[in-house]
Design a protein around this motif. Structure first.
Motif, PDB file in Angstrom:
ATOM      1  N   GLU B 165       0.816  -1.221   0.000  1.00  0.00           N
ATOM      2  CA  GLU B 165       0.000   0.000   0.000  1.00  0.00           C
ATOM      3  C   GLU B 165       0.850   1.272   0.000  1.00  0.00           C
ATOM      4  O   GLU B 165       1.882   1.351   0.662  1.00  0.00           O
ATOM      5  N   LEU B 166       0.325   2.253  -0.710  1.00  0.00           N
ATOM      6  CA  LEU B 166       0.913   3.592  -0.720  1.00  0.00           C
ATOM      7  C   LEU B 166      -0.040   4.490   0.059  1.00  0.00           C
ATOM      8  O   LEU B 166      -1.262   4.406  -0.123  1.00  0.00           O
ATOM      9  N   ILE B 167       0.505   5.313   0.937  1.00  0.00           N
ATOM     10  CA  ILE B 167      -0.353   6.336   1.544  1.00  0.00           C
ATOM     11  C   ILE B 167      -0.473   7.410   0.474  1.00  0.00           C
ATOM     12  O   ILE B 167       0.508   8.087   0.172  1.00  0.00           O
ATOM     13  N   VAL B 168      -1.626   7.523  -0.147  1.00  0.00           N
ATOM     14  CA  VAL B 168      -1.726   8.501  -1.233  1.00  0.00           C
ATOM     15  C   VAL B 168      -2.031   9.898  -0.699  1.00  0.00           C
ATOM     16  O   VAL B 168      -1.682  10.901  -1.313  1.00  0.00           O
ATOM     17  N   ALA B 169      -2.666   9.972   0.467  1.00  0.00           N
ATOM     18  CA  ALA B 169      -2.995  11.297   1.008  1.00  0.00           C
ATOM     19  C   ALA B 169      -3.289  11.208   2.496  1.00  0.00           C
ATOM     20  O   ALA B 169      -3.596  10.139   3.030  1.00  0.00           O
ATOM     21  N   ALA B 170      -3.184  12.364   3.149  1.00  0.00           N
ATOM     22  CA  ALA B 170      -3.588  12.488   4.551  1.00  0.00           C
ATOM     23  C   ALA B 170      -4.685  13.547   4.606  1.00  0.00           C
ATOM     24  O   ALA B 170      -4.694  14.472   3.790  1.00  0.00           O
ATOM     25  N   ARG B 171      -5.631  13.391   5.550  1.00  0.00           N
ATOM     26  CA  ARG B 171      -6.710  14.379   5.670  1.00  0.00           C
ATOM     27  C   ARG B 171      -6.786  14.897   7.099  1.00  0.00           C
ATOM     28  O   ARG B 171      -6.981  14.113   8.034  1.00  0.00           O
ATOM     29  N   TYR B 172      -6.627  16.188   7.235  1.00  0.00           N
ATOM     30  CA  TYR B 172      -6.704  16.838   8.546  1.00  0.00           C
ATOM     31  C   TYR B 172      -7.978  17.674   8.623  1.00  0.00           C
ATOM     32  O   TYR B 172      -8.201  18.539   7.760  1.00  0.00           O
ATOM     33  N   PRO B 173      -8.838  17.444   9.650  1.00  0.00           N
ATOM     34  CA  PRO B 173     -10.086  18.205   9.777  1.00  0.00           C
ATOM     35  C   PRO B 173      -9.834  19.686  10.081  1.00  0.00           C
ATOM     36  O   PRO B 173      -8.981  20.018  10.899  1.00  0.00           O
TER      37      PRO B 173
END
Ligand SMILES: Cc1cc2nc3c(=O)[nH]c(=O)nc-3n(C[C@@H](O)[C@H](O)[C@H](O)COP(=O)(O)OP(=O)(O)OC[C@H]3O[C@@H](n4cnc5c(N)ncnc54)[C@H](O)[C@@H]3O)c2cc1C
Ligand code: FES
Ligand code: FES
Lengths: 167, 275
Positions: B165-173
Motif C-alpha cells: 500500500e501507498l499512503i496517497v494522502a492524509a486528511r486533517y479536519p
C-alpha cells in the motif's frame, strides 16, 4: 516506467552552478559524493551523512536541502547550486560572504558553505528576519567553532544592508 | 556511511508506484522526502532492494479541500503545507506544530505523508493527526481504503499499512467554530525530535489532549466539562497511564512532569484562544 537497475551507471544531465553538465552515477550514489567526487565541486562538504549537521546543504531548483539525503540520479534535469555559485567569476564575494568575513562568521570554514546556501535562500523568502528567526533557520546547521554569534551577526547585517540599499 | 545497492523506480504516476510496490512483494520502500529513509539507509538500518521514488510524481503533489478536511497528497512537502494560505486560520494546530518539525532545510524536502508513514512516536504530524481525528488514504493495486488515525497508528514506527500500500494522502479536519488549539513541545534543541510534545483542542464542552514522545504512539485523551480544579488530578492520572520509560534523552519521571505541566499549559491556551 523508468526503472534503473542497481548496477547500471546512469548518465545524469543537469545544471550545475549555471552550466549544463553531465556526470555518471549508479542509483546508490549520494548527491554529496557525486558533486565532490564526480563533478569536482568540493565546496559541498560532508559531515555526518545522515541529515543532521547541514555541511552538505545545497540548493536544488532554488530550495536548500541535504545532498547526503538525496540520490545523484534524482537531480536529472534539475538545477543544483553549491557555494561555488555564489562568488562571481572574478572571485568577488557576495554581500553575504563578505559579511561572514567582516563579522567573523567562520573559523575553520567546514560548516560555512552549507550555511551560506541556506542563508541565501532564507533571505530571499524572509528579507527582514528577526534574530530569533535567523537562529531558528540556523538550527539546521552545526558549527563547532564560532558559537554562532558571528554567523547570526553576518546574516542580520546582510539583511539590514539590503533593506537600506532598497530604500 | 553509504546505502547498499538498490534498483530505483521513478514513478511518473500513482499507478506506476502501486504496480512497482505490488511487484516488489515487500522488498520495496517508498522514497518520499528521504529525510528519514536515506538517513536510515546510510546508517545501514534499512536495506531495501527497490526504492520507488514518488518525490516527483506530479499527481501526488497537491493540497485540496475535501468536505470538512484538508487533503494533502503524498508528494507534498512540509514547507508547501506551511505556506498554504489558509493554514493559520483553518488548521491552527498544524500551523503551530510544523515549525517544530525538523528544520527549514529538512522541511523543504520532507513530506506530510512520509512523516505519518514513518510514525515516530515523537513526531509532530502523527500527533496532530491523532488529536484532530484525521485520516489517511491508502491505495494498492487491490483497491483503496481510508483509515482513521486511531486505526492507522498501531505503535512504535508501526502502522496498519500493508507492504503493497501507498499512503496517497492524509486528511486533517478543519477548525470548527468555537474551537481553540495549542501545541508545544520540549526538545534538546530547536528542530530536534520532541522529548514530549502536546497538542490540545478545546470547544467549551470537550477538551482533547494529545501526547507524543511518551507512549509508543500518540495518545489522545478526551474530557467533557473538565473543571479546572480537576485538571491537575486528571493530568497526573494520564501521565502515569502513558507508562513512559527512561531513555538517553529523559527519565520517565521527567516525562510525567512534562505531561502535567505542558498539558496544563496547552489546555489553558486552547481554551483562551477559542473563536
Ligand atoms: C535533521 C533532521 C531533523 C528532524 N527532526 C524531526 C522532528 O523534529 N520531527 C519529526 O517528526 N521529524 C523530524 N525529522 C524527520 C522528517 O524530516 C521527515 O520528513 C519525516 O520523518 C519523513 O518524511 P519524508 O517525506 O522525508 O519520508 P521518507 O524519509 O522518504 O520516508 C520515511 C518512511 O516512510 C515511508 N513512506 C514515505 N512516504 C510514504 C507513502 N506515501 N506511503 C507509504 N510509505 C511511505 C518510506 O518508505 C520510509 O520507510 C527530521 C529529519 C532530519 C534529517
Ligand atoms: S553531511 Fe549531510 S547533513 Fe551532515
Ligand atoms: S567554522 Fe568551523 S565548524 Fe563552523
Amino acid at each position: 516506467m523508468p526503472k534503473l537497475s542497481q548496477e547500471a551507471v546512469q548518465k545524469i544531465n543537469f545544471t550545475l552552478n549555471g552550466d549544463a553538465e553531465t556526470g555518471l552515477a549508479e542509483p546508490r550514489m549520494l548527491l554529496s559524493d557525486f558533486l565532490r567526487n564526480v563533478m569536482g565541486v568540493t565546496g559541498c562538504h560532508v559531515g555526518c551523512e545522515h541529515g543532521v549537521c547541514g555541511a552538505c546543504t545545497v540548493q536544488i531548483d532554488g530550495k536548500v536541502q541535504r545532498s547526503c539525503l538525496t540520490l545523484a540520479v534524482q537531480v536529472e534535469g534539475r538545477r543544483v547550486d553549491t557555494v561555488e555559485s555564489l562568488a562571481g567569476r572574478e572571485n568577488e564575494l557576495t554581500d553575504l560572504q563578505q559579511a561572514f568575513k567582516t563579522h567573523h562568521g567562520l573559523q575553520c570554514g567546514y560548516c560555512t558553505p552549507g550555511i551560506l546556501m541556506s542563508a541565501s535562500e532564507y533571505l530571499q523568502q524572509n528579507p527582514n528576519p528577526t534574530e530569533e528567526e535567523v537562529r531558528d533557520m540556523l538550527s539546521g546547521h552545526l558549527c563547532r567553532c564560532t558559537g554562532y554569534a558571528g554567523i547570526v551577526n553576518a546574516i542580520m547585517a546582510t539583511a539590514k544592508q539590503r533593506q537600506e540599499n532598497k530604500s | 556511511m553509504k546505502p547498499r545497492k538498490f534498483d530505483l523506480v521513478r514513478a511518473e504516476t500513482t499507478a506506476e508506484a502501486l504496480a512497482a510496490l505490488s511487484e516488489a512483494g515487500g522488498e520495496a520502500k517508498i522514497f518520499a522526502g528521504g529525510q528519514s529513509l536515506m538517513a536510515m539507509m546510510n546508517l545501514r538500518l534499512l536495506d531495501p532492494s527497490v526504492l520507488i521514488d514518488i518525490s516527483q510524481t506530479a499527481e501526488l503533489s497537491y493540497i485540496k479541500e475535501v468536505g470538512d478536511k484538508l487533503e494533502i497528497g503524498a508528494a507534498t512537502t512540509q514547507v508547501e503545507l506551511l505556506s498554504w494560505p489558509g493554514l493559520a486560520d483553518r488548521l491552527p494546530l498544524l500551523h503551530q506544530a510544523i515549525p517544530h518539525l525538523g528544520h527549514f532545510q529538512t522541511r523543504n524536502r520532507g513530506t506530510i505523508c512520509g512523516s505519518l508513514a514513518h510514525s515516530d512516536p515523537s513526531s509532530e504530524l502523527p500527533l496532530c493527526l491523532a488529536t484532530l481525528g484525521g485520516e489517511v488514504v491508502l491505495k494498492s493495486t487491490r483497491g483503496e481504503r481510508v483509515l482513521s488515525a486511531a486505526d492507522f497508528q498501531l505503535g512504535m514506527m508501526t502502522t496498519a499499512r500493508t507492504d503493497d500500500e501507498l499512503i496517497v494522502a492524509a486528511r486533517y479536519p478543519f477548525k470548527k467554530p468555537g474551537e481553540g488549539f495549542a501545541f508545544t513541545e520540549v526538545a534538546q534543541r530547536r528542530g530536534d525530535f520532541a522529548i514530549v510534545a502536546v497538542a490540545a483542542v478545546a470547544n467549551g464542552n470537550t477538551t482533547r489532549l494529545g501526547v507524543g514522545g511518551v507512549a509508543d504512539k500518540p495518545t489522545v485523551k478526551s474530557w467533557t466539562n473538565l473543571a479546572d480544579e480537576n485538571l491537575d488530578e486528571e493530568l497526573n492520572a494520564l501521565a502515569w497511564e502513558l507508562k513512559g520509560s527512561d531513555d538517553i534523552h529523559a527519565t520517565a519521571r521527567y516525562r510525567r512532569e512534562m505531561v502535567r505541566r505542558l498539558g496544563r499549559r496547552v489546555i489553558e491556551e486552547a481554551n483562551s484562544c477559542r473563536s
